[in-house]
Every structure is written in C-alpha cells, then in structure tokens.
Design a protein around this motif. Structure first.
Motif, PDB file in Angstrom:
ATOM      1  N   THR A 154     -19.878 -42.865  80.495  1.00  0.00           N
ATOM      2  CA  THR A 154     -19.509 -41.503  80.120  1.00  0.00           C
ATOM      3  C   THR A 154     -18.041 -41.315  80.433  1.00  0.00           C
ATOM      4  O   THR A 154     -17.418 -42.172  81.066  1.00  0.00           O
ATOM      5  CB  THR A 154     -20.363 -40.477  80.899  1.00  0.00           C
ATOM      6  OG1 THR A 154     -19.913 -39.139  80.600  1.00  0.00           O
ATOM      7  CG2 THR A 154     -20.271 -40.671  82.407  1.00  0.00           C
ATOM      8  N   LYS A 157     -13.403 -32.055  70.708  1.00  0.00           N
ATOM      9  CA  LYS A 157     -14.876 -31.987  70.776  1.00  0.00           C
ATOM     10  C   LYS A 157     -15.411 -31.306  69.511  1.00  0.00           C
ATOM     11  O   LYS A 157     -14.664 -30.668  68.788  1.00  0.00           O
ATOM     12  CB  LYS A 157     -15.308 -31.193  72.014  1.00  0.00           C
ATOM     13  CG  LYS A 157     -14.679 -31.662  73.313  1.00  0.00           C
ATOM     14  CD  LYS A 157     -15.316 -32.907  73.887  1.00  0.00           C
ATOM     15  CE  LYS A 157     -14.489 -33.387  75.067  1.00  0.00           C
ATOM     16  NZ  LYS A 157     -15.153 -34.277  75.981  1.00  0.00           N
ATOM     17  N   ASP A 167     -24.911 -32.632  80.535  1.00  0.00           N
ATOM     18  CA  ASP A 167     -23.502 -32.694  80.146  1.00  0.00           C
ATOM     19  C   ASP A 167     -23.477 -32.751  78.622  1.00  0.00           C
ATOM     20  O   ASP A 167     -23.631 -33.815  78.017  1.00  0.00           O
ATOM     21  CB  ASP A 167     -22.810 -33.911  80.768  1.00  0.00           C
ATOM     22  CG  ASP A 167     -21.315 -33.968  80.404  1.00  0.00           C
ATOM     23  OD1 ASP A 167     -20.904 -33.253  79.468  1.00  0.00           O
ATOM     24  OD2 ASP A 167     -20.582 -34.736  81.053  1.00  0.00           O
ATOM     25  N   GLY A 215     -14.489 -28.304  80.366  1.00  0.00           N
ATOM     26  CA  GLY A 215     -15.801 -28.923  80.534  1.00  0.00           C
ATOM     27  C   GLY A 215     -15.968 -29.459  81.948  1.00  0.00           C
ATOM     28  O   GLY A 215     -17.063 -29.395  82.523  1.00  0.00           O
ATOM     29  N   THR A 216     -14.886 -29.983  82.494  1.00  0.00           N
ATOM     30  CA  THR A 216     -14.934 -30.487  83.870  1.00  0.00           C
ATOM     31  C   THR A 216     -15.274 -29.360  84.838  1.00  0.00           C
ATOM     32  O   THR A 216     -16.141 -29.513  85.716  1.00  0.00           O
ATOM     33  CB  THR A 216     -13.569 -31.119  84.249  1.00  0.00           C
ATOM     34  OG1 THR A 216     -13.236 -32.095  83.261  1.00  0.00           O
ATOM     35  CG2 THR A 216     -13.629 -31.765  85.615  1.00  0.00           C
ATOM     36  N   ALA A 245     -20.956 -31.907  76.727  1.00  0.00           N
ATOM     37  CA  ALA A 245     -19.547 -31.809  76.308  1.00  0.00           C
ATOM     38  C   ALA A 245     -19.334 -32.370  74.903  1.00  0.00           C
ATOM     39  O   ALA A 245     -18.461 -31.912  74.172  1.00  0.00           O
ATOM     40  CB  ALA A 245     -18.642 -32.530  77.304  1.00  0.00           C
ATOM     41  N   GLN A 246     -20.137 -33.385  74.524  1.00  0.00           N
ATOM     42  CA  GLN A 246     -19.939 -34.013  73.212  1.00  0.00           C
ATOM     43  C   GLN A 246     -20.989 -33.578  72.192  1.00  0.00           C
ATOM     44  O   GLN A 246     -20.933 -34.010  71.045  1.00  0.00           O
ATOM     45  CB  GLN A 246     -19.988 -35.548  73.370  1.00  0.00           C
ATOM     46  CG  GLN A 246     -18.915 -36.063  74.328  1.00  0.00           C
ATOM     47  CD  GLN A 246     -18.848 -37.573  74.399  1.00  0.00           C
ATOM     48  OE1 GLN A 246     -19.524 -38.279  73.663  1.00  0.00           O
ATOM     49  NE2 GLN A 246     -18.016 -38.081  75.307  1.00  0.00           N
ATOM     50  N   SER A 273     -17.836 -28.575  76.664  1.00  0.00           N
ATOM     51  CA  SER A 273     -16.372 -28.579  76.685  1.00  0.00           C
ATOM     52  C   SER A 273     -15.845 -28.139  75.339  1.00  0.00           C
ATOM     53  O   SER A 273     -16.429 -28.469  74.300  1.00  0.00           O
ATOM     54  CB  SER A 273     -15.883 -30.001  76.983  1.00  0.00           C
ATOM     55  OG  SER A 273     -14.506 -30.144  76.624  1.00  0.00           O
TER      56      SER A 273
HETATM   57  C1  LIG Z   1     -14.820 -34.214  77.469  1.00  0.00           C
HETATM   58  C2  LIG Z   1     -15.899 -34.473  78.409  1.00  0.00           C
HETATM   59  C3  LIG Z   1     -15.968 -33.843  79.666  1.00  0.00           C
HETATM   60  C4  LIG Z   1     -14.863 -33.007  80.226  1.00  0.00           C
HETATM   61  O1  LIG Z   1     -14.450 -31.940  79.440  1.00  0.00           O
HETATM   62  P1  LIG Z   1     -12.971 -31.360  79.605  1.00  0.00           P
HETATM   63  O2  LIG Z   1     -13.033 -30.090  78.816  1.00  0.00           O
HETATM   64  O3  LIG Z   1     -12.030 -32.361  79.029  1.00  0.00           O
HETATM   65  O4  LIG Z   1     -12.732 -31.111  81.034  1.00  0.00           O
HETATM   66  C5  LIG Z   1     -17.073 -34.091  80.452  1.00  0.00           C
HETATM   67  N1  LIG Z   1     -18.054 -34.916  80.059  1.00  0.00           N
HETATM   68  C6  LIG Z   1     -18.013 -35.557  78.866  1.00  0.00           C
HETATM   69  C7  LIG Z   1     -19.142 -36.440  78.481  1.00  0.00           C
HETATM   70  C8  LIG Z   1     -16.932 -35.374  78.013  1.00  0.00           C
HETATM   71  O5  LIG Z   1     -16.892 -36.021  76.839  1.00  0.00           O
END
Ligand SMILES: *Cc1c(COP(=O)(O)O)cnc(C)c1O
Length: 367
Positions: free
Chosen positions: A83, A185, A156, A58-59, A158-159, A180
């Motif tokens: 965050t 997740k 973003d 995700g990064t 990711a969640q 991510s």
């Molecule tokens: C987990 C997360 C990321 C990063 O994802 P990774 O796969 O761990 O690199 C970025 N932003 C948020 C809000 C996250 O929860």
C-alpha cells in the motif's frame, strides 16, 4: 499523453469550479466555511453513511480515526504491506505496532484467509486497503473482527471512493472508512483533502474535535488533537466536481473493461488483476503484472507512454519499518512489487489513447 489527465477534467467543469471558487473568495470564510458542511452532507449521502468529517488529507483521515479510537502504545493494528506508506505510517505515529498480513495474488488486496493467524490479544484494529480502486472483502474481514471481540475495521478507501461492494459504497463498508482527495485520486481536489465516514455518533464527535486540536468548545481542549481541517476552497472545488462524478465512475469502469479486453487481444505478456463478483473497481490505477518490469517501463517511456509503479517496495522491507514490524516474509507482496506497472487512467482517456497504450505495452513486453 498524461499519466493522469486533470486538464481535460478542469476544462469540462471550468464554469462550475470557477463559480464555486469565486463564491468562497466573496464570502471569505476560508476555514470551516459553509461549503465544508455542504460537502460533508453531500458525501455522507453519496456513500450512505450517517456522518462525514472532512479533514486535511487522506493521511490525516487515517490518523484521526486511530486517535478517535484511542489506539496507541501497546496496541497492534493489522494492515497490508502492499500500500502507500501512509496506511502503516499513521499506525506508527500513534505509537502502535503495524502488523502486516500478505495480499491476494489476483486482487492485491489483504488476504482475509491469513488474517486470523495475525490476531493477538493486542489487536485493536484492522485497516484493509481497497487497493487500485476495488473494495477488499469487507464482509469477511468484518466477520473475523467481530469473532474476536473488540476489533474495529477501518477501511483505507483512499483509492476506491465511488466503488461498490454488493451495492454499498466503499468508505461505508465498516465501522470507519477513510478516503483521500489528493488530486490524482478518483475524486480529487486541487490540493490536499480527505474524509472520514462512520455511522457511530461518538466516533464522529471525537473525529470532529480531533481535527481542530481536540477542541469541544472554543479554546476548550478536551482531548489531544491536530490541525487537520480541510479548507473551504478545496470543499468548494469538490462540490463542483460532484457534478459529473457519477459519469466519471462509470467511465472508469468502462475503461477498465476496454483495457482488459484490448490487452488480452493484443498478445501483450501481461497479467491482469481480477475484480470479484459483486464489486466494482474505480481504477484509481489500471495496474497489470509483467516480467522485467523496469525494462518494460523504460521501453514504454521511449514509446511516449507514461507509466508508474504502485508500489516498488512493500512496507515491511522499507528501512523505516525495520524493528517496528515483524520480519516475516510476505511472498505475494514481494512478487507483485517486482511485477506491477500502472498504465495511464482517467475518466477523460479516449479509446484511441487506450489503443496506443496497449500497443506500446504489447511491444514492450515482447522485449
Ligand atoms: C493516497 C493514499 C493515502 C494518503 O492520502 P493523502 O491524501 O495523500 O494523505 C493513504 N492510503 C492510500 C492507500 C493512498 O493511496
């Protein structure tokens, strides 16, 4: 009880996952094998986006998105201070300035009403974070960005993979969406993984090249990139996990409803976050607000209930960000950082688990 139960999920999906892994071992294309394209097509269809580019995490998804837009020194990117650090970290990594805007007290998402005053002629992008699994007010944020000309909105997500915003999927709610597949997740692989979604063919091409060292043809490097591919095995695992992802999303929504109901009925001294009309949350975390949070966490641990804190210190107060961002107070983020506590959540959680957690929460918040 596990904070996140990945073992039950594996047991339920074992045959499909093992078959998919074996197929990769048999064909041996560990990097950019056929499962990578298959997953990208599957996920693009799922969120209804023209392009999906799978990446190493995700990064990396967020980093590559900023690189694809050519954001760097002298540019400002607006995001939330409440965050996971990766969101702001990638802004600093490309040499741009993170500009923090405080959050809404009842959703913990970026407060769109505070956005306009943070925009300057240097603002190139806004990165709202769909925290805890609920999409931000993406239409309002996109409308503000559009009013100011050339500002790209990068969600973003990711969640929040799987969550809905007025019938549309998180990840496909703005110019670029990033998610991510970290194991915990809502859709997680068995290692690191992530994805970028966009309808813009140019941005998609740039992301595809940047994830392989800026390569536009073999050993022809037309831009600066990174080693940011998602590996074939992880893509294969996610393809198998898609078999019950719709069920998992609806189960998470159901568990969120049950948590809210039981907490309210229990007399626990805990504040609940709101889910706005027209949106769903996939509850990457089921997070509530309590006083004496550290004491509550300790008493719940003693009662055998694992909890977590997302997040104990807002990013504008992190040592690494001193001097990088403005030193403005962010009162809502600072308050929530003291109050939030996340309860166990996964699709395989049973109602009796929820009852045990809520009982422990009620006892712990009464002191
Ligand atoms: C987990 C997360 C990321 C990063 O994802 P990774 O796969 O761990 O690199 C970025 N932003 C948020 C809000 C996250 O929860």
């Amino acid at each position: 009880m596990d904070f996140i139960d990945l073992k039950s999920q594996y047991r339920a999906l074992r045959a499909g996952i093992n078959t998919r892994i074996q197929a990769v071992l048999d064909h041996g294309q560990y990097i950019l094998g056929p499962e990578v394209t298959e997953l990208e097509q599957r996920l693009a269809r799922y969120v209804n986006s023209a392009h999906c580019i799978s990446v190493a995490s995700g990064t990396d998804a967020l980093l590559i998105a900023l690189m694809a837009l050519g954001i760097g020194k002298g540019d400002e990117v607006i995001t939330s201070p409440f965050t996971f650090v990766a969101t702001a970290e990638v802004i600093a990594l490309v040499g741009a300035k993170p500009v923090f805007v405080d959050i809404e007290p009842d959703t913990a998402n970026l407060d769109a009403a505070l956005l306009e005053q943070a925009i300057t002629p240097h603002t190139r992008a806004i990165m709202p974070v769909s925290l805890y699994g609920q999409p931000c007010d993406m239409d309002e944020i996109s409308a503000i960005a559009a009013r100011h000309g050339n500002i790209v909105v990068i969600e973003d997500a990711a969640q929040s993979f799987g969550a809905l915003y007025h019938g549309r999927r998180s990840g496909a709610l703005s110019g670029i969406g990033c998610t991510s597949f970290f194991p915990s997740k809502p859709l997680g692989c068995y290692g690191d993984g992530g994805a970028i979604f966009t309808d813009d063919a140019e941005i998609a091409k740039a992301c595809t090249e940047i994830r392989v060292h800026g390569q536009s043809a073999r050993y022809l490097h037309t831009r600066i990139g990174i080693g940011g591919r998602m590996d074939t095995l992880q893509c294969a695992i996610l393809l198998a996990k898609m078999a019950r992802f719709d069920w998992e999303v609806s189960r998470r929504i159901e568990l969120g409803r049950i948590y809210a109901e039981r907490i309210a009925a229990s007399g626990a001294r805990a504040g609940l976050l709101a889910v706005r009309p027209g949106r769903t949350s996939v509850y990457a975390q089921y997070t509530v607000m309590v006083d004496d949070r550290d004491g509550v966490q300790e008493r719940m641990r003693a009662a055998g209930v694992p909890t977590a804190v997302h997040y104990p210190r807002p990013l504008h107060q992190q040592p690494a960000y001193q001097g990088l961002c403005d030193a403005k107070p962010m009162p809502v983020s600072e308050l929530l950082a003291r109050q939030v506590i996340s309860l166990p959540m996964s699709a395989d959680l049973t109602e009796s688990h929820v009852d045990a957690v809520v009982k422990a929460l009620a006892a712990a918040t009464r002191g």
